[in-house]
Design a protein around this motif. Structure first.
Motif, short mmCIF file in Angstrom:
data_model
loop_
_atom_site.label_atom_id
_atom_site.label_comp_id
_atom_site.label_asym_id
_atom_site.label_seq_id
_atom_site.Cartn_x
_atom_site.Cartn_y
_atom_site.Cartn_z
N GLY A 140 -8.19 14.26 -31.63
CA GLY A 140 -6.93 15.00 -31.54
C GLY A 140 -6.32 15.01 -30.15
O GLY A 140 -5.24 15.56 -29.94
N GLY A 188 -5.09 12.61 -28.54
CA GLY A 188 -3.90 11.76 -28.46
C GLY A 188 -4.23 10.32 -28.11
O GLY A 188 -3.36 9.56 -27.67
N LYS A 189 -5.49 9.91 -28.35
CA LYS A 189 -5.91 8.55 -27.99
C LYS A 189 -5.15 7.47 -28.76
O LYS A 189 -4.67 6.51 -28.19
N THR A 190 -5.12 7.64 -30.08
CA THR A 190 -4.52 6.60 -30.92
C THR A 190 -3.03 6.47 -30.60
O THR A 190 -2.51 5.35 -30.48
N THR A 191 -2.38 7.60 -30.46
CA THR A 191 -0.96 7.58 -30.09
C THR A 191 -0.79 6.89 -28.74
O THR A 191 0.09 6.04 -28.56
N GLN A 251 -4.45 4.64 -39.06
CA GLN A 251 -3.51 5.25 -38.12
C GLN A 251 -3.21 4.28 -36.96
O GLN A 251 -2.06 4.12 -36.56
N ASP A 285 4.52 17.75 -23.09
CA ASP A 285 5.76 18.34 -23.59
C ASP A 285 5.51 19.73 -24.17
O ASP A 285 6.45 20.46 -24.48
N GLU A 301 5.58 12.73 -29.42
CA GLU A 301 4.94 11.96 -30.49
C GLU A 301 5.50 10.54 -30.62
O GLU A 301 4.86 9.69 -31.22
P1 GDP Z 1 -6.77 11.04 -31.37
O1 GDP Z 1 -7.60 11.75 -32.38
O2 GDP Z 1 -7.28 11.29 -29.97
O3 GDP Z 1 -6.61 9.58 -31.65
O4 GDP Z 1 -5.32 11.74 -31.38
P2 GDP Z 1 -3.97 11.25 -32.08
O5 GDP Z 1 -3.36 10.13 -31.31
O6 GDP Z 1 -4.22 11.04 -33.52
O7 GDP Z 1 -3.04 12.53 -31.85
C1 GDP Z 1 -3.31 13.77 -32.46
C2 GDP Z 1 -1.99 14.46 -32.77
O8 GDP Z 1 -1.30 14.77 -31.58
C3 GDP Z 1 -1.04 13.61 -33.59
O9 GDP Z 1 -0.39 14.45 -34.51
C4 GDP Z 1 -0.05 13.06 -32.58
O10 GDP Z 1 1.21 12.80 -33.13
C5 GDP Z 1 0.01 14.20 -31.58
N1 GDP Z 1 0.32 13.76 -30.21
C6 GDP Z 1 -0.25 12.76 -29.51
N2 GDP Z 1 0.27 12.68 -28.26
C7 GDP Z 1 1.20 13.67 -28.18
C8 GDP Z 1 2.08 14.12 -27.12
O11 GDP Z 1 2.12 13.61 -26.01
N3 GDP Z 1 2.89 15.18 -27.43
C9 GDP Z 1 2.87 15.79 -28.65
N4 GDP Z 1 3.69 16.81 -28.84
N5 GDP Z 1 2.05 15.40 -29.64
C10 GDP Z 1 1.23 14.35 -29.41
#
Ligand code: GDP
Length: 310
Positions: free
Chosen positions: A110, A112-115, A146, A265, A291
């Motif tokens: 969660g 934000g790695k994948t994003t 994802q 943000d 996002e």
């Molecule tokens: P991972 O589990 O580390 O791969 O995390 P994800 O990339 O799946 O991100 C988890 C959630 O956070 C998702 O709903 C993304 O859309 C959201 N997210 C990721 N980066 C950001 C950011 O910079 N700002 C906001 N507001 N949401 C983000």
């Protein structure tokens, strides 16, 4: 982020502006207010301590110069110290002399790695690179999909274990192994990038909700298998005080080379952002600010400090 901290510091400096020469008591009063503002913003205690000690010492020994009045001098000192705790200078990605450059992402689930993988891939593509995304997060059933979606949005191919392999037809990754061993996927992904002449590989890894040994071992094993040029630790700036412990655990467990602050943000108090570079000794390299894949910027300590003191 930082609105409240920013307001508090601005108010502190406003109180100073009405004064002429600063006495030691004035400086101590100001430093006390700065300390409170930083603690209320969730900045880690040791960071606050070091920060305020440095500000006090410099303010006390500051020469009265013609150019700046005493209040402006204090603002300048606080600005300099903020830049310092944020890592000093912008640190660009270090690219491998012989491609591909391997970038591994690590962090909690969660974070934000994948994003971030998509954001970084899109930015690198925009600079003329030919990135490949590798889906080595096999922890969550949906993680591979994802990343595939993110890759599609960025227009960047994804090396993924079946099923979830949606790589484009001109770069089929049909030789990917089956879902199972993330270390093997990461290693094969990098080999695939080399064979297909991708000059950058971004390896997405699994996170968990909290720190645990299995997670750290897996991340360390992937690191050992792909010998990355950069290991980017992605941290959700919204997690407040926990950020410091999480960052320390990853610094010890995976030994990352740089930090990415995500969710800048948000409306959290920002202390995590202000603590992580100092506590880990690793530079903040990028910021994620939303996002969308374009909500991404290179992190500039000086600009961030100015934003806080604006
Ligand atoms: P991972 O589990 O580390 O791969 O995390 P994800 O990339 O799946 O991100 C988890 C959630 O956070 C998702 O709903 C993304 O859309 C959201 N997210 C990721 N980066 C950001 C950011 O910079 N700002 C906001 N507001 N949401 C983000």
């Amino acid at each position: 982020m930082f609105n409240s901290l920013s307001d508090r510091l601005t108010q502190t400096f406003k109180n100073l502006r009405t004064r002429g020469r600063l006495s030691e008591a004035d400086i101590d009063g100001t430093v006390r207010e700065i300390r409170r503002a930083l603690l209320d913003a969730d900045v880690a205690v040791p960071v606050v301590r070091e920060f305020t000690a440095a500000v006090r010492e410099r303010a006390l020994s500051a020469e009265v110069s013609g150019a700046l009045n005493p209040a402006q001098q204090v603002v300048k000192i606080v600005n300099d110290e903020l830049v310092e705790i944020l890592g000093g200078q912008t640190r660009p990605l270090s690219l491998a002399k012989t491609p591909p450059t391997v970038i591994m992402l690590a962090g909690l689930q969660g974070a934000g790695k994948t994003t971030l993988a998509g954001k970084l891939a899109l930015a690198l593509k925009g600079q003329g690179h030919t990135p490949l995304l590798v889906a080595a997060d096999l922890q969550r059933p949906n993680a591979v999909n994802q990343l595939s979606v993110v890759g599609e949005r960025a227009g960047v191919p994804v090396y993924a274990p079946h099923p979830g392999n949606t790589s484009s037809a001109d770069d089929p990754a049909l030789d990917a192994p089956l879902i199972g061993d993330p270390v093997a996927v990461a290693r094969d992904g990098v080999a695939h990038a080399r064979a297909k002449l991708h000059d950058v590989v971004i390896v997405d890894t699994a996170g968990r909700l909290g720190i645990d040994e299995v997670l750290m071992k897996q991340a360390a094993d992937i690191r050992a298998a792909v010998t990355p040029d950069e290991v980017l630790f992605v941290i959700d700036a919204m997690i407040g005080q926990d950020a410091v412990n999480t960052a320390k655990a990853f610094a010890d467990g995976v030994d990352f080379t740089g930090v990415v602050l995500s969710k800048l943000d948000g409306d959290a108090r920002g202390g995590a952002a202000l603590s992580v570079a100092k506590v880990t000794g690793r530079p903040i390299m990028f910021a994620s600010t939303g996002e969308k894949l374009t909500d991404f910027e290179v992190f500039h300590p000086d600009r961030m400090a100015s934003r806080i003191l604006d």
